[in-house]
Scaffold this active site. Structure first.
Site, mmCIF file in Angstrom:
data_model
loop_
_atom_site.group_PDB
_atom_site.id
_atom_site.type_symbol
_atom_site.label_atom_id
_atom_site.label_comp_id
_atom_site.label_asym_id
_atom_site.label_seq_id
_atom_site.Cartn_x
_atom_site.Cartn_y
_atom_site.Cartn_z
ATOM 1 C CG ASP A 68 32.026 38.534 34.285
ATOM 2 O OD1 ASP A 68 32.254 39.178 35.176
ATOM 3 O OD2 ASP A 68 32.958 38.156 33.446
ATOM 4 C CG HIS B 156 40.816 43.583 37.260
ATOM 5 N ND1 HIS B 156 39.703 42.697 37.436
ATOM 6 C CD2 HIS B 156 40.337 44.044 36.270
ATOM 7 C CE1 HIS B 156 38.717 42.462 36.614
ATOM 8 N NE2 HIS B 156 39.364 43.353 35.489
ATOM 9 C CD GLU C 31 29.844 40.927 28.841
ATOM 10 O OE1 GLU C 31 30.398 40.386 30.045
ATOM 11 O OE2 GLU C 31 30.303 42.239 28.696
ATOM 12 C CG HIS D 21 41.216 46.859 40.342
ATOM 13 N ND1 HIS D 21 40.874 46.466 41.457
ATOM 14 C CD2 HIS D 21 39.977 46.443 39.227
ATOM 15 C CE1 HIS D 21 39.695 45.989 41.510
ATOM 16 N NE2 HIS D 21 39.175 45.982 40.162
ATOM 17 N NE ARG E 64 38.356 37.085 43.723
ATOM 18 C CZ ARG E 64 37.863 38.344 43.713
ATOM 19 N NH1 ARG E 64 37.948 39.095 42.575
ATOM 20 N NH2 ARG E 64 37.481 39.029 44.950
ATOM 21 C CD GLU F 213 35.848 36.892 37.326
ATOM 22 O OE1 GLU F 213 36.647 35.863 37.223
ATOM 23 O OE2 GLU F 213 36.051 37.860 37.964
HETATM 24 C C1 UD1 Z 1 35.398 42.300 40.374
HETATM 25 C C2 UD1 Z 1 34.514 41.316 39.972
HETATM 26 C C3 UD1 Z 1 35.452 41.001 38.564
HETATM 27 C C4 UD1 Z 1 35.465 42.308 37.574
HETATM 28 C C5 UD1 Z 1 36.003 43.415 38.535
HETATM 29 C C6 UD1 Z 1 35.967 44.345 37.541
HETATM 30 C C7 UD1 Z 1 33.714 39.475 41.090
HETATM 31 C C8 UD1 Z 1 34.046 38.163 41.988
HETATM 32 N N1 UD1 Z 1 34.727 39.979 40.656
HETATM 33 O O1 UD1 Z 1 36.683 41.978 40.898
HETATM 34 O O2 UD1 Z 1 34.678 39.796 37.658
HETATM 35 O O3 UD1 Z 1 36.110 41.866 36.462
HETATM 36 O O4 UD1 Z 1 35.477 43.296 39.697
HETATM 37 O O5 UD1 Z 1 36.762 45.778 38.309
HETATM 38 O O6 UD1 Z 1 32.576 39.909 41.135
HETATM 39 N N2 UD1 Z 1 38.120 48.117 45.950
HETATM 40 C C9 UD1 Z 1 37.963 49.436 46.441
HETATM 41 N N3 UD1 Z 1 37.057 50.242 45.789
HETATM 42 C C10 UD1 Z 1 36.509 50.057 44.835
HETATM 43 C C11 UD1 Z 1 36.554 48.764 44.323
HETATM 44 C C12 UD1 Z 1 37.286 47.720 44.885
HETATM 45 O O7 UD1 Z 1 38.677 50.014 47.435
HETATM 46 O O8 UD1 Z 1 35.892 51.020 44.140
HETATM 47 C C13 UD1 Z 1 38.684 46.920 46.507
HETATM 48 C C14 UD1 Z 1 38.083 46.600 48.108
HETATM 49 O O9 UD1 Z 1 39.457 46.285 48.788
HETATM 50 C C15 UD1 Z 1 37.540 45.425 47.492
HETATM 51 C C16 UD1 Z 1 38.485 44.768 46.794
HETATM 52 O O10 UD1 Z 1 38.979 45.901 46.069
HETATM 53 O O11 UD1 Z 1 37.183 44.517 48.764
HETATM 54 C C17 UD1 Z 1 37.830 43.731 45.511
HETATM 55 O O12 UD1 Z 1 36.976 44.066 45.226
HETATM 56 P P1 UD1 Z 1 35.679 42.923 44.403
HETATM 57 O O13 UD1 Z 1 34.746 43.520 43.661
HETATM 58 O O14 UD1 Z 1 35.510 42.086 45.597
HETATM 59 O O15 UD1 Z 1 36.813 42.007 43.253
HETATM 60 P P2 UD1 Z 1 37.496 42.938 41.973
HETATM 61 O O16 UD1 Z 1 38.918 42.104 42.205
HETATM 62 O O17 UD1 Z 1 37.183 44.302 41.825
HETATM 63 N N1 UDP Z 2 38.057 51.598 33.026
HETATM 64 C C1 UDP Z 2 37.917 52.969 33.510
HETATM 65 N N2 UDP Z 2 38.748 53.645 34.248
HETATM 66 C C2 UDP Z 2 40.130 52.787 34.510
HETATM 67 C C3 UDP Z 2 40.150 51.503 33.916
HETATM 68 C C4 UDP Z 2 39.231 50.978 33.118
HETATM 69 O O1 UDP Z 2 36.950 53.518 33.579
HETATM 70 O O2 UDP Z 2 40.971 53.520 35.186
HETATM 71 C C5 UDP Z 2 36.942 51.065 32.137
HETATM 72 C C6 UDP Z 2 37.255 50.392 30.788
HETATM 73 O O3 UDP Z 2 37.193 51.405 29.799
HETATM 74 C C7 UDP Z 2 36.043 49.504 30.862
HETATM 75 C C8 UDP Z 2 35.773 49.126 32.322
HETATM 76 O O4 UDP Z 2 36.304 50.164 33.116
HETATM 77 O O5 UDP Z 2 34.858 49.905 30.353
HETATM 78 C C9 UDP Z 2 36.685 47.682 32.471
HETATM 79 O O6 UDP Z 2 36.585 47.447 33.891
HETATM 80 P P1 UDP Z 2 37.475 46.340 34.621
HETATM 81 O O7 UDP Z 2 38.725 46.102 33.754
HETATM 82 O O8 UDP Z 2 37.463 46.585 36.037
HETATM 83 O O9 UDP Z 2 36.697 44.953 34.539
HETATM 84 P P2 UDP Z 2 36.394 43.867 33.455
HETATM 85 O O10 UDP Z 2 35.817 44.365 32.219
HETATM 86 O O11 UDP Z 2 37.676 42.917 33.451
HETATM 87 O O12 UDP Z 2 35.363 43.105 34.109
#
Ligand code: UD1
Ligand code: UDP
Length: 375
Positions: A97, A211, A119, A243, A213, A133
Site C-alpha cells: 500500500d 510511524h 497483499e 523510524h 502519518r 495507504e
Molecule cells: C512509508 C509508507 C508507509 C509504510 C512505511 C513503512 C507511503 C506513502 N508510506 O512511510 O505506507 O507503512 O513507509 O515504514 O508510501 N527515511 C530515511 N531513511 C529510510 C527511510 C525513511 O531517512 O530508510 C526518512 C526520509 O526523510 C523520508 C522519510 O523518512 O523522506 C519518509 O519516508 P516515506 O517512505 O516517504 O514515508 P514513511 O513514513 O516511511
Molecule cells: N521491522 C524491522 N526493524 C525495525 C522495525 C520493524 O525490521 O526496527 C520490521 C517488522 O518486523 C515488519 C516490518 O519491519 O516486518 C514492518 O515495517 P513498518 O512498520 O515500517 O511498516 P508497515 O508494516 O507498518 O507498513
C-alpha cells in the site's frame, strides 16, 4: 518463459517480497525474475535486502529527506518507465500500500503490462485511516490484473468491489513466510542475533514502533507521553527502534531520550528485530507488518490506531486496538503487565494471516496460467 519484474521500495515491501523473489527463482525454467527497487526508503530497505541476500537488478535510489507524497510518486513514475521499456516484462509484481506500490502499478498499467498485487484486499473503509495507504490499496486493486489476498476476509472485500473471482487467490501473507523463516533460523542457529548488552535483566521488555502519518503531531506526542509513564513504573524497559521519518524521530527524541528504562535505537535490521520480538513481553506499535507477525511468536500487541485493515487478529484476540490516547495506552499496557489471566488471553500462538507457505501458493497460481493476460 515469463519475464517478471518485482518492484518495491520500503522496508515492509522488501520483507514481504524478498521471500517471493527467492521462491520464484527456484523455477528458472519457468520465470526470469528481476528486482527493481525504487529505494523510497534507503537504509531501512537495504537492511531488509541484506536479510534475504537479494541484490536488486535496478536501484532507482529515489529517497529524499522529508520527501512529499506527490514528489515521491512523480519521481517513481518517471524513473520506473525506462526500466519497463528496457525490460518489457510480462508481469509486474507489487506489494501492499505504499507510494511505490501505487506508482509501480500505475507505471506498468500505462505500459499495458499486467500487474499482480500481493497483499490485496485489506480495507478499513476509511480513506483517512491509514492515510494514504487505504487509497493506495483501492487504486492498486483497480490497476491490478491479479490479486493475491492474504485472508478470506480480504478476498471478500475484493469480490464486493467487483474483482473477478478467477483473478483472485487466497494465499496467506508472505510476511509470515518471512518471520517464520527468520524465527526458525534463529532457533536452529543458522542466523544469529546480537547480544543486546543494554537489556536490563529482570525488567519486562516492551518493544515499540510507530510511524503512521495520521498520528503525526499531537497523536504521536500522546503516545510518547504514555511510554514515558510506562517506563516510570520501574519494572519495564521500553525498547524503541525509531523510524527514520523526521516527524517521528523529532518527538521520540524530544520526549523520551535520556529517560530511565527507555532505550531509543536506530531502526533495526530484520533479524535482530525478530529476535527482540521473540524476547519481549509485549509489543506496542502502529505497524501493519508487526501486527501480522506477532501472533506467530505468541506476543500480544497493543495497536496505536483507531481502525485496522487487519481485523483478523483483533477478532482472534491476540491484538487489541488502543488508539493514541495516553491514558488508554497506559491502562491497557498495565492490564497486560499486571494481570496474568489477561496476558494469557492475548498470547495464544495462532496466526490468521498465514502459515508460512504464501509464496508457494503465489508461485503455484502464477504457474497455472498459460499466459499472463491484461487487466
Ligand atoms: C512509508 C509508507 C508507509 C509504510 C512505511 C513503512 C507511503 C506513502 N508510506 O512511510 O505506507 O507503512 O513507509 O515504514 O508510501 N527515511 C530515511 N531513511 C529510510 C527511510 C525513511 O531517512 O530508510 C526518512 C526520509 O526523510 C523520508 C522519510 O523518512 O523522506 C519518509 O519516508 P516515506 O517512505 O516517504 O514515508 P514513511 O513514513 O516511511
Ligand atoms: N521491522 C524491522 N526493524 C525495525 C522495525 C520493524 O525490521 O526496527 C520490521 C517488522 O518486523 C515488519 C516490518 O519491519 O516486518 C514492518 O515495517 P513498518 O512498520 O515500517 O511498516 P508497515 O508494516 O507498518 O507498513
Amino acid at each position: 518463459m515469463k519475464r517478471i519484474l518485482i518492484v518495491f521500495g520500503t522496508r515492509p515491501e522488501a520483507i514481504k517480497l524478498c521471500p517471493l523473489v527467492r521462491q520464484l527463482r527456484l523455477s528458472p525454467d519457468a520465470y526470469t525474475v528481476k528486482v527493481c527497487v525504487t529505494a523510497q526508503h534507503r537504509e531501512m530497505l537495504d537492511h531488509a535486502l541484506d536479510a534475504f541476500s537479494i541484490q536488486p537488478d535496478y536501484d532507482l535510489d529515489l529517497m529524499q529527506p522529508r520527501q512529499t507524497l506527490a514528489g515521491l510518486t512523480a519521481r517513481i513514475l518517471a524513473a520506473l518507465d525506462p526500466v519497463l521499456e528496457t525490460e518489457r516484462p510480462d508481469l509486474v509484481i507489487v506489494q501492499g500500500d505504499t507510494a511505490t506500490t501505487l506508482a509501480g502499478a500505475l507505471a506498468a498499467f500505462y505500459r499495458e503490462i499486467p500487474v499482480a498485487h500481493v497483499e490485496a484486499g485489506l480495507r478499513t473503509g476509511d480513506m483517512a485511516q491509514p492515510f494514504p495507504e487505504e487509497m493506495n490499496r483501492v487504486l492498486t486493486s483497480r490497476l491490478a490484473a491479479w490479486h493475491f489476498a492474504p485472508t478470506a476476509r480480504a478476498a471478500e472485500a475484493l469480490l464486493r468491489e467487483g474483482t473477478a473471482r478467477e483473478k483472485l487467490f487466497v494465499t496467506g501473507n508472505t510476511g509470515i513466510d518471512a518471520v517464520l523463516y527468520v524465527r526458525d533460523a534463529l532457533d536452529s542457529g543458522a542466523l544469529r542475533a546480537p547480544d543486546w548488552p543494554w537489556l536490563e535483566p529482570g525488567k519486562h521488555l516492551v518493544l515499540v514502533t510507530s510511524h503512521r502519518r495520521e498520528s503525526f503531531g499531537p497523536g504521536l506526542e500522546s503516545v510518547m507521553r504514555a511510554l514515558a509513564r510506562l517506563a516510570s513504573r520501574g519494572d519495564v524497559q521500553i525498547v524503541y527502534p525509531v523510524h527514520r521519518n523526521p516527524n517521528v524521530t523529532g518527538p521520540a527524541h524530544a520526549l523520551l531520550a535520556g529517560l530511565p528504562h527507555v532505550t531509543l535505537l536506530d531502526p533495526l535490521p530484520y533479524v535482530p528485530f525478530v529476535d527482540l520480538m521473540r524476547r519481549c513481553k509485549l509489543i506496542i506499535t502502529d505497524s501493519g507488518g508487526i501486527q501480522e507477525e506477532a501472533p506467530s511468536l505468541g506476543k500480544p500487541v497493543l495497536v496505536l490506531r483507531a481502525k485496522t485493515e487487519r481485523p483478523e487478529a483483533v477478532d482472534a484476540g491476540t491484538v487489541k486496538l488502543v488508539g493514541v490516547d495516553q491514558d488508554r495506552i497506559v491502562a491497557e499496557a498495565a492490564r497486560l503487565l499486571d494481570d496474568p489471566a489477561e496476558y494469557a488471553r492475548l498470547t495464544r500462538i495462532h496466526n490468521p494471516y498465514g502459515d508460512g507457505h504464501a509464496c508457494e501458493r503465489i508461485a503455484e497460481a502464477l504457474a497455472k496460467q498459460p499466459a499472463v493476460d491484461r487487466a
